[in-house]
Every structure is written in C-alpha cells, then in structure tokens.
Design an enzyme around this catalytic site. Structure first.
Site, PDB file in Angstrom:
ATOM      1  N   HIS A   1      -5.823   2.902   1.244  1.00 15.59           N
ATOM      2  CA  HIS A   1      -5.014   4.036   1.708  1.00 15.59           C
ATOM      3  C   HIS A   1      -5.617   4.750   2.934  1.00 15.59           C
ATOM      4  CE1 HIS A   1      -2.952   3.223  -1.921  1.00 15.59           C
ATOM      5  NE2 HIS A   1      -3.645   3.996  -2.732  1.00 15.59           N
TER       6      HIS A   1
ATOM      7  N   ASP B   1       0.911  -1.142   0.000  1.00 18.55           N
ATOM      8  CA  ASP B   1       0.000   0.000   0.000  1.00 18.55           C
ATOM      9  C   ASP B   1       0.947   1.187   0.000  1.00 18.55           C
ATOM     10  OD1 ASP B   1      -1.421   2.310   0.947  1.00 18.55           O
ATOM     11  OD2 ASP B   1      -3.060   0.949   1.418  1.00 18.55           O
ATOM     12  N   HIS B   2       1.066   1.873  -1.126  1.00 21.17           N
ATOM     13  CA  HIS B   2       2.169   2.833  -1.222  1.00 21.17           C
ATOM     14  C   HIS B   2       2.011   3.995  -0.247  1.00 21.17           C
ATOM     15  CE1 HIS B   2      -0.442   5.188  -3.933  1.00 21.17           C
ATOM     16  NE2 HIS B   2       0.377   6.186  -3.751  1.00 21.17           N
TER      17      HIS B   2
HETATM   18  C1  BG6 Z   1      -3.690   4.882  -6.226  1.00 19.81           C
HETATM   19  C2  BG6 Z   1      -5.073   4.970  -6.767  1.00 19.81           C
HETATM   20  O1  BG6 Z   1      -3.568   3.746  -5.392  1.00 19.81           O
HETATM   21  O2  BG6 Z   1      -3.395   6.043  -5.476  1.00 19.81           O
HETATM   22  C3  BG6 Z   1      -5.214   6.204  -7.636  1.00 19.81           C
HETATM   23  O3  BG6 Z   1      -5.378   3.815  -7.539  1.00 19.81           O
HETATM   24  C4  BG6 Z   1      -4.778   7.441  -6.873  1.00 19.81           C
HETATM   25  O4  BG6 Z   1      -6.545   6.348  -8.098  1.00 19.81           O
HETATM   26  C5  BG6 Z   1      -3.410   7.232  -6.241  1.00 19.81           C
HETATM   27  O5  BG6 Z   1      -4.742   8.522  -7.782  1.00 19.81           O
HETATM   28  C6  BG6 Z   1      -3.049   8.390  -5.321  1.00 19.81           C
HETATM   29  O6  BG6 Z   1      -1.718   8.270  -4.901  1.00 19.81           O
HETATM   30  P1  BG6 Z   1      -0.843   9.544  -4.536  1.00 19.81           P
HETATM   31  O7  BG6 Z   1       0.439   8.964  -4.018  1.00 19.81           O
HETATM   32  O8  BG6 Z   1      -0.688  10.323  -5.787  1.00 19.81           O
HETATM   33  O9  BG6 Z   1      -1.614  10.290  -3.489  1.00 19.81           O
END
Ligand code: BG6
Length: 478
Positions: free
Chosen positions: A235, A172-173
């Site tokens: 997230h 989960d980044h």
């Molecule tokens: C991804 C989603 O996991 O996270 C996207 O699939 C979203 O829809 C993105 O735009 C948002 O990541 P960050 O790091 O740009 O906030």
C-alpha cells in the site's frame, strides 16, 4: 453504466474477505444498477453446502457488513438469485466438472482467488485442466502476493503457466480508493502542481497510514508478516509510486505501470538507522501485540517509520518519509507534499517559516488541503498566518459523494471491464519485494528488537527523532 454480463467465481467464497468485502461490494454495485441481471456469482470452497445454504450465508453477511440502511429486501432477493455454490477441492478433482458446467459461453469469466497464495498454482492448473477457464478469462489475486521476491516470482511463474499477464489482476485495494485516483487527476489534469513537483521546490514528502485497530484475530497471519510486508511493501509503496512517478504518456495500464516500476527501481536502499520498528504495548483495556499474536517473544513490528530517497533527476535530494502502524492515536491516512520555504522573506515576521503543504487525505474525510500563507486580518501590520484551502470531496461534490464506490467495488468492476490500470503488474510486485527483502533479512540477522509504544500514541519516540534529526516534523495524526 452497467458492465457486461459475467460469470464470477469466488474461490474462498465462504471466507472472511468474501463475506466482509467482495459480496457486500457486489451487492452495492447491483443496487447502483451496474451489474446486469444476467450476471452470475458462483461461490466455490471446500465446505459442503448447497445453493440455498450459501445464499443464506451470504444474506447474513450482507446484514453484518453492509452499512445500516443500505440493504433492502427487493435488491437482496435479486442479488441472492444471482448466486450459486460449488463444493470444490483445489488440490483434487472433486467439483471441477460441476464448476465447468456453470460457465457460459459469450460472457466475461472471472476467477477471484480469495484463498491462501499456496493454492494459486493449484487453482490455475485445475482451471486449465478442466477447461473451466479460457484465453479470455480473468484471474484476480489478493495480497499477500508472496512473502519475499523469490516466492512472488514463483507465484508469477505458476500463474504464467496458464494465464497471460493481461489476464492477471493483482489487487492492492489502496489503488481503488477514490483519493488515490484523484491524486493522478490532480497531478496530471492541472498545470498548477506539476512544475513544482520536484526536488527544486519540494522539501520532503511524508506518507502516513495510521490505524487504531490492533492485529485482532489475524495474529497468525500478521506475526509472520509485520507492518513491512503487510503495509509498506504494497500500500505505501503504491502511494509513493503515484506521488513520485513521471507523467505517463497515456492513462493506460502499461503506460502507468511502467512509470511506477521506474520509481520502485530508483528507490535507494534504506540505511538501518533510517528505519524505526515498533510494537504496541498493552493499553488499559487492550492486549499488547505479543498477547494478540500469542507469542511472548515475537520480534515482529506493528509500526514502521522510515526515510528513503529516489535516485533520479526529479527527486535527487528530496527525502520521502513513510510511516504506518496499528493501535495509533487515530485512523488517518495522508500524503503530505511539503514545499520549500520562499527563497527570501520581505515581511517582518521573517523568523517564522511559512510553508505550503499540499495534504492529500485518504481517510477520514477524503479530500485535499493546500496550506497557503496570507495576511492576518486587521490593522496589526503585515503579519502572516497560514490558512488551509480546503477541498473535502463530500463538500465539493454534494450528494454525488455518497455514490463513490468503495475500493473493492471499483476494482471488481474494473476486472469485469478488463481494465488493468489499477492493478499491480508482476514485475512491479517483484521489484517492491527486491527493495524490502534486504531490510527484513537485516533485522532477522541482527535479531532486531522493535521499540515498544503506547496504545493511542504516534508510535515510538525514535520515529519522532528520525524527523527531528533532519530538522523536520511529522504531520499530526488526528
Ligand atoms: C490490509 C492490511 O491490506 O489493509 C491490514 O492487511 C490493514 O492490516 C488494511 O488494516 C488497511 O486498509 P484500510 O482500507 O482500512 O486502510
């Protein structure tokens, strides 16, 4: 500190995620001196190409996706020399023997499944059958990890047939973002906050992840998913866990993940009237959600706002408000802990409320801000104003702030180091789906229609009402 030598195989090595995030991330780690020259990166995908063509493709991706000025010829040549490519059939036998031939003894082996989840089971089985992976290997999987609890369970089962839980890294980044880890450091590394971190002192907590982008070219994935599955189930849920969990006994993977799981299991089901779904309209020069996904009747949401509670001793009675959406006013992600009013005011402007708010900003300008009340300077008597104590990491850390790795880079290095703390455990993911499934099923049963909202707004008015009804306000999206 460099990591150990490794063989990293990227299944889906020609795909969007590999070109956009994984490979540029690895380049940056090499440039930072963290990847040793003995490392090997093997792209594996269906397309027929040789090493030279793959290197050329990756070289183009570095140009396209690295920030300007970061690419230099020497490091690029060094990086490309680590790469090779294997044409592989995930469902057949082609390519597997060749891949097995690439794997070396005595180095860390890791397999990044940057492919559709429907292939996870096949890949795990082939890796095992062809003797490519062993009991020390690591497997990295991406979201979406299933689309409901049953499918997540099936994926967990498929992976578990060939790999132990200690070998599986579910990304989960958001957990790789610097501020998210700082949240734990601030909570558990200071005495200041923890005594106040409960229902007695906290009025409510709000978590906002606002984006300005639309669903763009990802319509076919997104329309089956929506904001709930795409953002909330993973997230936002992870952010909620870190803000609400009990202090783990140690900063180790299972101690942290046990505490997060307890939070998810203690979440109350959300009442239908405590949730607002929205869908963006067309803007002056941007298409509507329905145009983006090419379905004029789509009922999928691109915005969610909801209120939930955590039924445990620490949080009973404290609402948690979550909000996320696309095509909103600004790209802002923030967690705000809004403390209760002082119990009694001794000052003349007592009709005004002065609240302490701890704002944890994920983006932009990562950092924290604590709103405190002070006396307005000057001779005007004891008038109070609220001012921020601002700690923008870039200011506090100076030039070091530039070296902060992006979320993907950090997580991939954690895989090589064998540290699972920032990855989701199988039971966590299933528990998160168990909470979102009934909500999604409810909308489908009722044919719930999302509320339209304007591009560049803060979402549908009903989302504002969700707070107003409780006598509260959302933080500004700016
Ligand atoms: C991804 C989603 O996991 O996270 C996207 O699939 C979203 O829809 C993105 O735009 C948002 O990541 P960050 O790091 O740009 O906030």
């Amino acid at each position: 500190i460099p990591v150990d030598a490794f063989d990293l195989v990227i299944f889906g090595g020609t795909g969007d995620l590999a070109r956009r995030k994984i490979l540029p991330g690895l380049y940056r780690r090499l440039a930072a001196g963290q990847i040793p020259p003995e490392a090997r990166i093997i792209g594996a995908a269906r397309s027929d190409m040789d090493d030279a063509a793959y290197r050329e493709m990756v070289s183009d991706a570095l140009v396209d996706f690295l920030p300007k000025g970061e690419l230099n010829d020497e490091t690029r040549a060094q990086f490309l020399s680590l790469l090779s490519y294997v044409t592989i059939d995930a469902k057949g036998t082609d390519g597997w023997a060749e891949l097995a031939g690439h794997m070396r003894d005595g180095v860390v082996s890791a397999f990044y499944f940057s492919v559709a989840p429907s292939l996870f089971g096949d890949l795990a089985q082939r890796l095992h059958e062809h003797g490519v992976a062993d009991e020390g290997s690591r497997v990295v999987v991406e979201k979406p990890f299933g689309h409901d609890r049953a499918s997540a369970k099936a994926l967990n089962r498929d992976l578990a047939q060939h790999f132990d839980e200690t070998q599986i890294y579910r990304i989960d980044h958001y957990l790789g973002k610097e501020t998210v880890q700082n949240l734990m450091a601030v909570r558990f590394g200071n005495v200041l906050f923890e005594p106040l971190w409960n229902a007695q002192y906290v009025d409510h907590i709000q978590i906002t992840v606002a984006e300005t982008v639309g669903v763009g070219g990802r319509g076919s994935y997104y329309d089956k998913s929506g904001a709930m599955r795409d953002m909330v189930q993973n997230h936002l849920m992870q952010l909620l866990c870190l803000i609400a969990m009990e202090p783990p006994s140690r900063f180790d993977p299972d101690a942290v993940r046990d505490e997060k799981l307890k939070v998810i299991r203690a979440l109350d089901p959300v009442e239908p009237h405590h949730i607002v779904r929205g869908q963006y309209d067309a803007g002056a020069d941007t298409p509507s959600y329905r145009q983006d996904v090419e379905d004029p009747r789509s009922l999928t949401e691109s915005f969610i706002a909801l209120r939930t509670h955590i039924s445990n001793w620490r949080w009973a009675g404290t609402p948690f408000y979550l909000r996320t959406g696309k095509r909103l006013k600004a790209r802002t992600s923030e967690i705000a802990v809004v403390f209760k009013d002082a119990p009694h005011s001794i000052f003349e402007d007592s009709e005004r409320t002065h609240r302490n708010i701890l704002s944890i900003r994920l983006q932009p300008n990562e950092g924290m801000e604590l709103g405190v009340t002070i006396k307005e300077p000057g001779p005007g008597g004891m008038r109070l104003i609220d001012v921020p104590l601002d700690m923008t990491f870039a200011d506090a850390l100076g030039p070091d702030a530039d070296d902060v790795p992006d979320a993907y880079e950090r997580l991939i290095m954690d895989v090589i180091r064998g540290n699972q703390t920032l990855f989701m455990r199988g039971d966590e993911v299933e528990a998160a789906w168990a909470w979102t499934d009934p909500l999604i099923e409810g909308w489908q049963r009722r044919g719930d229609v999302p509320k339209p909202y304007d591009v560049g707004s803060v979402g549908p008015d009903d989302a504002l009402m969700l707070m107003h009804r409780d006598g509260r306000r959302w933080r500004e999206i700016k």
